[in-house]
Design an enzyme around this catalytic site. Structure first.
Site, PDB file in Angstrom:
ATOM      1  N   HIS A 111       0.831  -1.205   0.000  1.00 21.50           N
ATOM      2  CA  HIS A 111       0.000   0.000   0.000  1.00 21.50           C
ATOM      3  C   HIS A 111       0.874   1.267   0.000  1.00 21.50           C
ATOM      4  CE1 HIS A 111      -3.504   2.513   1.282  1.00 21.50           C
ATOM      5  NE2 HIS A 111      -2.557   3.176   1.919  1.00 21.50           N
ATOM      6  N   GLU A 112       1.877   1.295   0.865  1.00 23.46           N
ATOM      7  CA  GLU A 112       2.762   2.471   0.922  1.00 23.46           C
ATOM      8  C   GLU A 112       3.534   2.632  -0.389  1.00 23.46           C
ATOM      9  OE1 GLU A 112       2.575   4.700   3.206  1.00 23.46           O
ATOM     10  OE2 GLU A 112       1.200   3.478   4.385  1.00 23.46           O
ATOM     11  N   HIS A 115       1.432   4.372  -2.846  1.00 22.86           N
ATOM     12  CA  HIS A 115       1.397   5.844  -2.759  1.00 22.86           C
ATOM     13  C   HIS A 115       2.559   6.452  -3.544  1.00 22.86           C
ATOM     14  CE1 HIS A 115      -1.932   6.608  -0.060  1.00 22.86           C
ATOM     15  NE2 HIS A 115      -1.450   5.850   0.901  1.00 22.86           N
ATOM     16  N   GLU A 170      -6.319   6.797  -1.144  1.00 20.18           N
ATOM     17  CA  GLU A 170      -6.285   5.533  -0.412  1.00 20.18           C
ATOM     18  C   GLU A 170      -6.786   4.378  -1.280  1.00 20.18           C
ATOM     19  OE1 GLU A 170      -4.839   4.920   2.768  1.00 20.18           O
ATOM     20  OE2 GLU A 170      -4.117   6.738   1.850  1.00 20.18           O
ATOM     21  N   ASP A 174      -4.596   1.219  -2.412  1.00 19.21           N
ATOM     22  CA  ASP A 174      -5.049  -0.161  -2.173  1.00 19.21           C
ATOM     23  C   ASP A 174      -5.001  -0.976  -3.459  1.00 19.21           C
ATOM     24  OD1 ASP A 174      -5.478   0.172   0.515  1.00 19.21           O
ATOM     25  OD2 ASP A 174      -7.646   0.500   0.336  1.00 19.21           O
TER      26      ASP A 174
HETATM   27 ZN   LIG Z   1      -2.473   5.144   2.539  1.00 22.95          ZN
END
Ligand SMILES: [Zn+2]
Length: 268
Positions: A111-112, A115, A170, A174
């Protein structure tokens, strides 16, 4: 610190607020240097090797595999994880200690990494003309702000205020995270179980997960969206993906054997 802020502002005015990859990396390096000087980063070589091998196995298959990725463990019992532009990813000890399986930590890293791959923080900087993000970070890390928000931010091991992602960000992270872990041969089910765990803890002991929820808006619908994508995977594919490893448990036991995390630092 002034130098960093000026750097971002000049970058912005020269190229109409478009931040190139080279500029992103340079900025990320400066941020990471300051973060590493301010936050209690775990220095144990074996722990660092594990998290970097796992992180690289995921990041190295993304479309930003050309970045020089770095993964750090922050010695904080609070739950959080954050990424700095350019490929610097931080995960708190408290998050790893709450994970029961390798795929749960991999899901958060995925997930990070997502980003960074989608350049969310960079886009925020471009949109906000480079100023706000840098100033907020400077403010927290230098301890010059004595406001309640700055105190809250430093108490939850940094990284909180400077990258507040939107729900849209977000959802994208995901999706990226899902693809990233599957590509690396790791089950995305860990994202679901880890996120569920954090939602549960929010009900019973919200302080420990405050930082995570501040930076990563998380609701049931995000978990449902990930589960829906898992349901679309062919059963044979899902069964072939790794959920846990022996090395993860060696890693986690070593982390838990360290002295307790230092107390949150107060601003001077
Ligand atoms: Zn996040």
């Amino acid at each position: 610190m002034k130098r960093l802020l000026i750097g971002i502002l000049v970058t912005c005015s020269l190229v109409g607020c478009g931040i190139s990859q080279q500029q992103e990396v340079q900025m990320g390096q400066e941020y990471a240097q300051q973060i590493n000087a301010q936050l209690p980063i775990i220095q144990d070589p074996e722990l660092n090797r594990y998290v970097n091998v796992l992180g690289d196995s995921i990041a190295g298959l993304t479309k930003r595999k050309d970045l020089d990725w770095h993964f750090f463990i922050v010695d904080s019992k609070e739950v959080n994880a954050f990424a700095v532009p350019g490929g610097f990813v931080y995960i708190n000890r408290g998050l790893i200690e709450r994970a029961d399986k390798m795929d749960e930590v991999a899901g958060v890293l995925g997930h990070e990494i997502g980003h960074v791959v989608r350049r969310h923080t960079v886009k925020q900087m471009e949109k906000e003309q480079g100023a706000n993000v840098g100033i907020t970070l400077a403010c927290i890390l230098t301890g010059v702000c004595n406001s309640g928000i700055a105190n809250a931010a430093i108490n939850i091991a940094g990284g909180a205020v400077f990258a507040r992602f939107s729900r849209q960000d977000e959802a994208e992270a995901d999706q990226e995270g899902f693809n990233n872990v599957v590509r690396a041969g790791i089950s995305p089910e860990g994202m679901v179980t880890m996120f569920q765990k954090l939602l549960e803890e929010r009900k019973t002991r919200p302080a420990g997960v405050e930082a995570w929820f501040l930076t990563h808006p998380l609701e049931e619908d995000r978990i449902a969206a990930i589960q829906a994508r898992i349901n679309q995977l062919p059963p044979a594919t899902l069964a072939s993906l790794a959920t846990d490893t022996r090395n993860f448990h060696i890693f986690k036991a070593r982390l838990q054997s360290l002295p307790p995390s230092p107390p949150p630092r107060q601003l001077q």
